[in-house]
Design an enzyme around this catalytic site. Sequence first.
Site, short mmCIF file in Angstrom:
data_model
loop_
_atom_site.label_atom_id
_atom_site.label_comp_id
_atom_site.label_asym_id
_atom_site.label_seq_id
_atom_site.Cartn_x
_atom_site.Cartn_y
_atom_site.Cartn_z
N HIS A 54 0.84 -1.21 0.00
CA HIS A 54 0.00 0.00 0.00
C HIS A 54 0.87 1.25 0.00
O HIS A 54 1.87 1.32 0.72
CB HIS A 54 -1.01 0.00 1.15
CG HIS A 54 -0.42 0.03 2.53
ND1 HIS A 54 -0.13 1.21 3.19
CD2 HIS A 54 -0.08 -0.97 3.37
CE1 HIS A 54 0.34 0.92 4.39
NE2 HIS A 54 0.40 -0.39 4.53
N ASP A 97 -0.32 4.31 0.61
CA ASP A 97 -0.80 5.35 1.53
C ASP A 97 -0.13 5.17 2.88
O ASP A 97 0.44 4.11 3.17
CB ASP A 97 -2.33 5.30 1.69
CG ASP A 97 -2.83 4.00 2.32
OD1 ASP A 97 -2.30 2.92 1.98
OD2 ASP A 97 -3.74 4.05 3.17
N ASP A 155 6.28 1.33 6.66
CA ASP A 155 4.86 0.96 6.46
C ASP A 155 4.25 1.90 5.43
O ASP A 155 3.71 2.93 5.78
CB ASP A 155 4.14 1.06 7.81
CG ASP A 155 2.68 0.63 7.73
OD1 ASP A 155 2.29 0.04 6.71
OD2 ASP A 155 1.93 0.90 8.69
N GLU A 205 -5.15 1.36 2.38
CA GLU A 205 -5.02 0.30 3.40
C GLU A 205 -5.19 0.85 4.80
O GLU A 205 -5.77 0.19 5.66
CB GLU A 205 -3.65 -0.38 3.27
CG GLU A 205 -3.56 -1.72 4.01
CD GLU A 205 -3.13 -1.62 5.46
OE1 GLU A 205 -3.21 -2.62 6.17
OE2 GLU A 205 -2.71 -0.53 5.91
N GLU A 206 -4.67 2.04 5.03
CA GLU A 206 -4.74 2.58 6.40
C GLU A 206 -6.15 3.05 6.75
O GLU A 206 -6.41 3.51 7.85
CB GLU A 206 -3.75 3.75 6.56
CG GLU A 206 -2.29 3.35 6.37
CD GLU A 206 -1.74 2.39 7.42
OE1 GLU A 206 -2.52 1.92 8.26
OE2 GLU A 206 -0.54 2.11 7.39
N THR A 226 -12.63 26.81 28.43
CA THR A 226 -13.66 26.28 29.34
C THR A 226 -14.94 25.95 28.58
O THR A 226 -16.02 26.41 28.90
CB THR A 226 -13.96 27.31 30.46
OG1 THR A 226 -14.27 28.54 29.83
CG2 THR A 226 -12.81 27.46 31.41
N ARG A 265 -9.08 -5.66 18.02
CA ARG A 265 -8.36 -6.59 17.14
C ARG A 265 -9.01 -7.97 17.29
O ARG A 265 -9.24 -8.44 18.42
CB ARG A 265 -6.88 -6.65 17.52
CG ARG A 265 -6.16 -5.33 17.38
CD ARG A 265 -5.88 -4.95 15.94
NE ARG A 265 -5.38 -3.57 15.85
CZ ARG A 265 -4.88 -3.04 14.74
NH1 ARG A 265 -4.81 -3.74 13.62
NH2 ARG A 265 -4.47 -1.79 14.73
N SER A 308 -3.26 -5.65 11.36
CA SER A 308 -4.25 -6.17 10.42
C SER A 308 -3.96 -5.69 9.00
O SER A 308 -3.55 -4.55 8.82
CB SER A 308 -5.65 -5.66 10.82
OG SER A 308 -5.82 -5.78 12.21
N HIS A 335 3.19 3.64 12.38
CA HIS A 335 2.05 4.40 12.91
C HIS A 335 2.46 5.37 14.02
O HIS A 335 1.62 6.12 14.50
CB HIS A 335 0.93 3.50 13.46
CG HIS A 335 0.25 2.69 12.40
ND1 HIS A 335 -1.03 2.23 12.54
CD2 HIS A 335 0.67 2.27 11.19
CE1 HIS A 335 -1.36 1.54 11.45
NE2 HIS A 335 -0.32 1.55 10.62
#
Length: 478
Positions: free
Chosen positions: A99, A101, A135, A169-170, A333, A346, A420, A448
């Site tokens: 992937h 991305d 990744d 994919e992400e 606030t 998962r 995954s 990540h």
Amino acid sequence: MAAEASNFLKYVDEHEEDFIQRLAKAVSIPSVSGNIGYIKDVEAMAEWLLQQLISLGVKAEKRAIGQHKLEGKDVDLPPVIIGQLGNDPNKKTLLIYGHYDVQPALYEDGWHYPCFELTQDPSGSGRMYGRGSTDDKGPIMAWLNVLEAHQKLGKELPVNLKMCFEGMEENGSENLDKFIESEKNGFFAGADCMCISDNYWLNTETPCLTYGLRGINYYEIRVNGPDRDLHSGVFGGTIHEPMTDLILLMSKLVTPAGEILIPGLKDLIAPVTDEEREKFEAIHFGVKDIHAAVGGDQTLTNDKVTTLMGRMRNPSLSLHGIEGAFSATGSKTVIPCSVKGKFSIRLVPNLTIKSVTDLVVKYLDAEFKKLGSKNRCEVVLGHGGEPWMADFTHYSYRAAHKATEDVYGQAPDYTREGGSIPVTLDFADILGLNVLLLPVGRGDDGAHSTDEKLDRDNYIRGTKLLGSYMYELAAISK
Ligand SMILES: C[C@H](N)C(=O)N[C@@H](Cc1c[nH]cn1)C(=O)O
Ligand SMILES: [Zn+2]
Ligand SMILES: [Zn+2]
């Protein structure tokens, strides 16, 4: 080592710097698939990858796969890039996937290096920092390096190669399953087996072959209250506050010791077999590997097998964040009028997307009712992916085992990935293929996370590994 591979390996050694430049270019394109602000970059990454493949002699094309909603807008999904090199009926045909991305990355998150600029560790450790380095741009570039070496050496690949690269994919690989289905008897026809390089070793020293993945269900708890944000001095103490409801609900999902509190979920998990336990015991791993990778000693236990099972064999529930909540510096606030709590579970055998979602929705609805709040609450499944397991005695695994010994001088561990790659199961089921996960990066790469990196040695030897795997695959009997 297959003798024909020797000049390929020599080429790799002689072109390390060029290969690093290729990765640097890929990392410099911030192809974040989950944010509307990066759509152009995801497109640019797809186009750059396509042109790289074409220049390396691949018959490649971009395919549109429909639209999706991103930050409330209908936009095109990132294209799938498919390509083919070689069509010799006497050779095996290998399908590869990656992937292009990446996960989001902001310097303010705590990076020590520019997120989208491949930066070599000034201390000379060989670490190359940048979002996507491990990744999954590093592994994709490693495949391209293999192609370049063969093109420049005037050598044919030992196998026919089919490629499929996606840019979602992400974010759940939306519509890729439909694309695979639609091309089952078209582009994907004739593939003998499949290799995906998109996960990591368990530690920093032992290469591995991965034969399982956990699935993932990603949820939002949406709590909506008043129609605008409010002053807490003026309205605090007078209304039901959405954040208070949400925090209460999120606190009911998991204990600090990692125990999932959703009733009925544990009962659905397949019992652990002796064979599985033996496989976990054989893995080269210690909790110190996790300590090194996370930069702390926060492991739930010091027991090796329990830790490995926590990562590979048991479900886990993680709380990720709250959209709409005040999170900047300072002391605003405000009472946020509408918040979305994000968490994922998962999945492991035999949990399914549906069985878990039914339990989650039923439980959170009941817990919300108990609050007696006048706000509105909705639990939504964002994306889901089922868990996956492969036959690791298949010839493709035997070829990868041999290639690992060739390149690293040691046998690989056999692991299951805690993360995954939902489309793995689609490829396996729809195309009826054995899938091998053959990681390039190490367990401390920080995918990540902040300061994601890929070690120069893993990148270069990873290039050799993927190439050698093709040679061993060509040579091995089915
Ligand atoms: C293991 C793979 N490289 C990866 O990082 N997969 C992601 C997939 C995902 C699902 N939702 C968002 N991303 C993961 O395991 O988190
Ligand atoms: Zn990822
Ligand atoms: Zn990935």
